[in-house]
Structure formats: C-alpha cells, structure tokens
Write a protein that holds these residues in place. Structure first.
Motif, PDB file in Angstrom:
ATOM      1  N   ASP A 151       0.150   9.101 -11.893  1.00 26.51           N
ATOM      2  CA  ASP A 151      -0.503   8.241 -12.867  1.00 26.51           C
ATOM      3  C   ASP A 151      -0.086   8.738 -14.248  1.00 26.51           C
ATOM      4  OD1 ASP A 151      -2.088   6.436 -14.188  1.00 26.51           O
ATOM      5  OD2 ASP A 151      -3.969   7.499 -13.784  1.00 26.51           O
ATOM      6  N   LEU A 158      -3.969  10.464  -1.920  1.00 15.54           N
ATOM      7  CA  LEU A 158      -3.306   9.464  -1.089  1.00 15.54           C
ATOM      8  C   LEU A 158      -3.611   9.732   0.377  1.00 15.54           C
ATOM      9  CD1 LEU A 158       0.138   9.236  -2.903  1.00 15.54           C
ATOM     10  CD2 LEU A 158      -1.690   7.537  -2.902  1.00 15.54           C
ATOM     11  N   GLU A 164      -4.673  11.248  -8.179  1.00 16.46           N
ATOM     12  CA  GLU A 164      -5.337  10.354  -7.231  1.00 16.46           C
ATOM     13  C   GLU A 164      -4.896  10.683  -5.804  1.00 16.46           C
ATOM     14  OE1 GLU A 164      -5.533   5.631  -6.124  1.00 16.46           O
ATOM     15  OE2 GLU A 164      -4.931   6.190  -8.150  1.00 16.46           O
ATOM     16  N   LYS A 169      -0.976  10.450  -5.992  1.00 17.09           N
ATOM     17  CA  LYS A 169      -0.301   9.341  -6.656  1.00 17.09           C
ATOM     18  C   LYS A 169      -0.046   9.708  -8.108  1.00 17.09           C
ATOM     19  CE  LYS A 169      -0.866   4.461  -7.761  1.00 17.09           C
ATOM     20  NZ  LYS A 169      -1.787   3.322  -7.692  1.00 17.09           N
ATOM     21  N   ALA A 171       0.801  -1.215   0.000  1.00 19.69           N
ATOM     22  CA  ALA A 171       0.000   0.000   0.000  1.00 19.69           C
ATOM     23  C   ALA A 171       0.842   1.277   0.000  1.00 19.69           C
ATOM     24  CB  ALA A 171      -0.935   0.010   1.195  1.00 19.69           C
ATOM     25  N   SER A 173       0.008   6.201   1.726  1.00 18.80           N
ATOM     26  CA  SER A 173      -0.711   4.945   1.584  1.00 18.80           C
ATOM     27  C   SER A 173      -1.843   5.088   0.580  1.00 18.80           C
ATOM     28  CB  SER A 173      -1.282   4.527   2.944  1.00 18.80           C
ATOM     29  OG  SER A 173      -2.085   3.379   2.812  1.00 18.80           O
ATOM     30  N   THR A 174      -2.138   3.997  -0.127  1.00 16.12           N
ATOM     31  CA  THR A 174      -3.280   3.981  -1.028  1.00 16.12           C
ATOM     32  C   THR A 174      -4.545   3.536  -0.307  1.00 16.12           C
ATOM     33  OG1 THR A 174      -2.732   1.732  -1.704  1.00 16.12           O
ATOM     34  CG2 THR A 174      -1.887   3.531  -3.079  1.00 16.12           C
ATOM     35  N   ASN A 184      -7.505   3.997   2.077  1.00 14.01           N
ATOM     36  CA  ASN A 184      -8.263   5.143   2.588  1.00 14.01           C
ATOM     37  C   ASN A 184      -8.559   4.968   4.075  1.00 14.01           C
ATOM     38  OD1 ASN A 184     -10.034   7.200   3.206  1.00 14.01           O
ATOM     39  ND2 ASN A 184     -11.291   6.905   1.397  1.00 14.01           N
TER      40      ASN A 184
END
Length: 91
Positions: free
Chosen positions: A80, A88, A86, A78, A35, A57-58, A60
């Motif tokens: 991409d 984090l 996105e 994040k 993660a 961390s991914t 939630n």
C-alpha cells in the motif's frame, strides 16, 4: 391454455437453470482473478523496501499467506504505497 403451459414449462425451467448456472460461474471466475495480488515480505527495518514473494488472495479464508505457502512461515502483506501492512490470505 393449460395444455400449452404444461407443454413448454420444462423447456422454460431448463432455460432459466442454464442461464443461472452460466452467470454464477462467470461471476466466480471474475472474483477469483480480481482477488490475486503480489504478496510482500515485511522488512524488520521500516526504512527498507518490501520484497515481493508470491501471489496471495485478498479474500479472507482464515489461512494467512506465507512465503512458499508454508504453514508457520514468514507472513506476506499487500503493498500500500511504500508500506506493506495489510494481511493477505492463501489462494
């Protein structure tokens, strides 16, 4: 027959409990490692590259990851492709 089952039942229960504990601990450790990703600062100008800051961390957990893990600080995202969009979360 009933006597043999009673004799071995505690040993079987302990063996099943030990296997269950070890397998769940290994799964939790693998999940935590998978993660963590680099968190990037999203630039105000979309033509600029995102700048790496710290690990996030991914998963939630409700707490957004920020620069230096400071509450209310600059949020991290994040990467991409060539965009960082996105959200984090704090590890």
């Amino acid at each position: 027959m009933n006597f043999k089952i009673r004799k071995w039942l505690p040993a079987m229960v302990m063996a099943v409990a030990a296997v269950g504990a070890l397998s769940s601990q290994a799964m939790n450790q693998e999940h935590e490692r998978a993660a963590l990703v680099d968190g990037y600062i999203q630039p105000s100008n979309p033509t600029e590259e995102c700048e790496v800051s710290n690990e996030c961390s991914t998963v939630n957990n409700g707490i957004q990851c920020t620069v230096g893990y400071v509450a209310g600080g600059t949020p991290l995202f994040k990467m991409d492709g060539n965009q960082c969009i996105e959200a984090l979360y704090r590890p």
